[in-house]
Design an enzyme around this catalytic site. Structure first.
Site, PDB file in Angstrom:
ATOM      1  N   GLU A 108       0.861  -1.180   0.000  1.00 17.21           N
ATOM      2  CA  GLU A 108       0.000   0.000   0.000  1.00 17.21           C
ATOM      3  C   GLU A 108       0.898   1.230   0.000  1.00 17.21           C
ATOM      4  O   GLU A 108       1.909   1.240   0.679  1.00 17.21           O
ATOM      5  CB  GLU A 108      -0.864   0.082   1.269  1.00 17.21           C
ATOM      6  CG  GLU A 108      -2.071  -0.813   1.267  1.00 17.21           C
ATOM      7  CD  GLU A 108      -1.843  -2.055   2.108  1.00 17.21           C
ATOM      8  OE1 GLU A 108      -0.885  -2.048   2.916  1.00 17.21           O
ATOM      9  OE2 GLU A 108      -2.601  -3.025   1.949  1.00 17.21           O
ATOM     10  N   TYR A 120       7.873   1.803  -7.748  1.00 15.01           N
ATOM     11  CA  TYR A 120       7.203   0.501  -7.790  1.00 15.01           C
ATOM     12  C   TYR A 120       6.755   0.149  -9.215  1.00 15.01           C
ATOM     13  O   TYR A 120       6.863  -0.995  -9.634  1.00 15.01           O
ATOM     14  CB  TYR A 120       6.000   0.478  -6.839  1.00 15.01           C
ATOM     15  CG  TYR A 120       6.350   0.705  -5.388  1.00 15.01           C
ATOM     16  CD1 TYR A 120       7.462   0.085  -4.807  1.00 15.01           C
ATOM     17  CD2 TYR A 120       5.587   1.537  -4.581  1.00 15.01           C
ATOM     18  CE1 TYR A 120       7.792   0.293  -3.483  1.00 15.01           C
ATOM     19  CE2 TYR A 120       5.907   1.744  -3.249  1.00 15.01           C
ATOM     20  CZ  TYR A 120       7.008   1.127  -2.706  1.00 15.01           C
ATOM     21  OH  TYR A 120       7.340   1.336  -1.389  1.00 15.01           O
TER      22      TYR A 120
HETATM   23  C1  LIG Z   1      10.654   6.069  -2.285  1.00 17.50           C
HETATM   24  C2  LIG Z   1      12.139   5.889  -1.915  1.00 17.50           C
HETATM   25  C3  LIG Z   1      12.291   4.638  -1.055  1.00 17.50           C
HETATM   26  C4  LIG Z   1      12.952   5.715  -3.221  1.00 17.50           C
HETATM   27  O1  LIG Z   1      14.312   5.385  -2.885  1.00 17.50           O
HETATM   28  P1  LIG Z   1      15.518   5.649  -3.915  1.00 17.50           P
HETATM   29  O2  LIG Z   1      16.683   4.861  -3.453  1.00 17.50           O
HETATM   30  O3  LIG Z   1      15.698   7.102  -4.092  1.00 17.50           O
HETATM   31  O4  LIG Z   1      14.927   5.025  -5.260  1.00 17.50           O
HETATM   32  P2  LIG Z   1      15.761   4.641  -6.570  1.00 17.50           P
HETATM   33  O5  LIG Z   1      16.968   5.505  -6.688  1.00 17.50           O
HETATM   34  O6  LIG Z   1      15.961   3.166  -6.603  1.00 17.50           O
HETATM   35  O7  LIG Z   1      14.708   5.079  -7.693  1.00 17.50           O
HETATM   36  C5  LIG Z   1      14.349   4.231  -8.749  1.00 17.50           C
HETATM   37  C6  LIG Z   1      13.347   4.924  -9.653  1.00 17.50           C
HETATM   38  O8  LIG Z   1      12.139   5.226  -8.937  1.00 17.50           O
HETATM   39  C7  LIG Z   1      11.633   6.499  -9.401  1.00 17.50           C
HETATM   40  N1  LIG Z   1      11.818   7.526  -8.362  1.00 17.50           N
HETATM   41  C8  LIG Z   1      12.406   7.365  -7.149  1.00 17.50           C
HETATM   42  N2  LIG Z   1      12.410   8.553  -6.481  1.00 17.50           N
HETATM   43  C9  LIG Z   1      11.820   9.450  -7.295  1.00 17.50           C
HETATM   44  C10 LIG Z   1      11.548  10.850  -7.184  1.00 17.50           C
HETATM   45  N3  LIG Z   1      11.905  11.560  -6.100  1.00 17.50           N
HETATM   46  N4  LIG Z   1      10.902  11.463  -8.209  1.00 17.50           N
HETATM   47  C11 LIG Z   1      10.549  10.774  -9.326  1.00 17.50           C
HETATM   48  N5  LIG Z   1      10.819   9.449  -9.519  1.00 17.50           N
HETATM   49  C12 LIG Z   1      11.435   8.799  -8.505  1.00 17.50           C
HETATM   50  C13 LIG Z   1      12.485   6.857 -10.613  1.00 17.50           C
HETATM   51  O9  LIG Z   1      11.929   6.206 -11.739  1.00 17.50           O
HETATM   52  C14 LIG Z   1      13.820   6.234 -10.198  1.00 17.50           C
HETATM   53  O10 LIG Z   1      14.673   5.995 -11.296  1.00 17.50           O
HETATM   54  P3  LIG Z   1      15.652   7.163 -11.843  1.00 17.50           P
HETATM   55  O11 LIG Z   1      16.367   7.745 -10.648  1.00 17.50           O
HETATM   56  O12 LIG Z   1      16.563   6.434 -12.790  1.00 17.50           O
HETATM   57  O13 LIG Z   1      14.756   8.156 -12.513  1.00 17.50           O
HETATM   58  C15 LIG Z   1      12.698   7.141  -1.164  1.00 17.50           C
HETATM   59  O14 LIG Z   1      12.350   8.297  -1.898  1.00 17.50           O
HETATM   60  C16 LIG Z   1      12.199   7.270   0.265  1.00 17.50           C
HETATM   61  O15 LIG Z   1      12.814   6.759   1.204  1.00 17.50           O
HETATM   62  N6  LIG Z   1      11.061   7.996   0.452  1.00 17.50           N
HETATM   63  C17 LIG Z   1      10.472   8.170   1.777  1.00 17.50           C
HETATM   64  C18 LIG Z   1       9.875   6.893   2.304  1.00 17.50           C
HETATM   65  C19 LIG Z   1       8.774   6.366   1.383  1.00 17.50           C
HETATM   66  O16 LIG Z   1       7.935   7.113   0.913  1.00 17.50           O
HETATM   67  N7  LIG Z   1       8.782   5.038   1.168  1.00 17.50           N
HETATM   68  C20 LIG Z   1       7.775   4.343   0.389  1.00 17.50           C
HETATM   69  C21 LIG Z   1       6.581   4.130   1.248  1.00 17.50           C
HETATM   70  S1  LIG Z   1       5.369   3.082   0.480  1.00 17.50           S
END
Ligand SMILES: CC(C)(COP(=O)(O)OP(=O)(O)OC[C@H]1O[C@@H](n2cnc3c(N)ncnc32)[C@H](O)[C@@H]1OP(=O)(O)O)[C@@H](O)C(=O)NCCC(=O)NCCS
Length: 155
Positions: A108, A120
């Protein structure tokens, strides 16, 4: 990209987990929630550690309920985002769970969390429904996403 080592989380990682957790969510999980996931045989808790400093930079918690894997928590330290760390954690998880869990993977996510939804979707999750008012802090809806199971030969 930051080079990371992926390994199982342990109780000694709780301080570092808590620090990232508080910076990542409006309603963070408590320490005891993480401790109980670490203790559950049906959960997998993986950490990404900076290879140079061995500091925790991200983590993932997944739990198996009946025949599906539920992604419970994924977070990356704010200064380490967009470097593929969450992707590496989820891909490792697909490898270690391949061939187990007939219905695949579900999670979710807040409908406003476009960053996470983009992550995702890139990994093959598809929107399958909405839980109205799921988040108690602001009554926000949750998007329910599912990804098909992975067979051992695909991992
Ligand atoms: C969501 C989260 C876990 C992503 O972690 P991350 O290590 O930055 O993700 P990745 O680098 O593996 O990203 C992979 C892809 O996801 C998408 N993505 C990730 N963060 C993004 C952003 N801020 N804006 C747009 N696309 C994004 C992109 O497609 C990205 O690929 P790209 O960098 O080549 O464009 C991180 O932003 C986070 O910790 N957020 C707060 C906690 C949260 O919301 N967790 C999910 C709860 S369900």
């Amino acid at each position: 990209m930051t080079e990371v080592e992926l390994r199982r989380l342990e109780l000694r990682d709780l301080n570092a987990i808590e620090e990232i957790e508080r910076s990542a969510y409006p309603t963070p999980w408590s320490r005891s929630m993480f401790a109980s996931e670490l203790a559950k045989p049906s959960s997998i808790c993986l950490g990404a550690f900076d290879l140079a400093s061995d500091e925790l930079v991200g983590y993932l918690v997944i739990s198996r309920y009946v025949d599906a894997w539920h992604v419970m928590n994924v977070a990356v330290a704010p200064d380490q985002r967009r470097r593929g760390i969450a992707t590496s954690l989820l891909e490792r998880l697909f490898e270690v769970t391949a061939g187990r869990g007939r219905r695949g993977y579900t999670l979710e996510v807040r409908v406003s969390n476009a960053d996470a939804i983009a992550l995702y979707e890139r990994l093959g999750f598809k929107p399958r429904g909405v839980r109205r008012g799921y988040y108690t802090d602001n009554r926000e809806d949750a998007l329910i996403m599912w990804k098909d199971p992975i067979s051992e030969s695909d991992a």
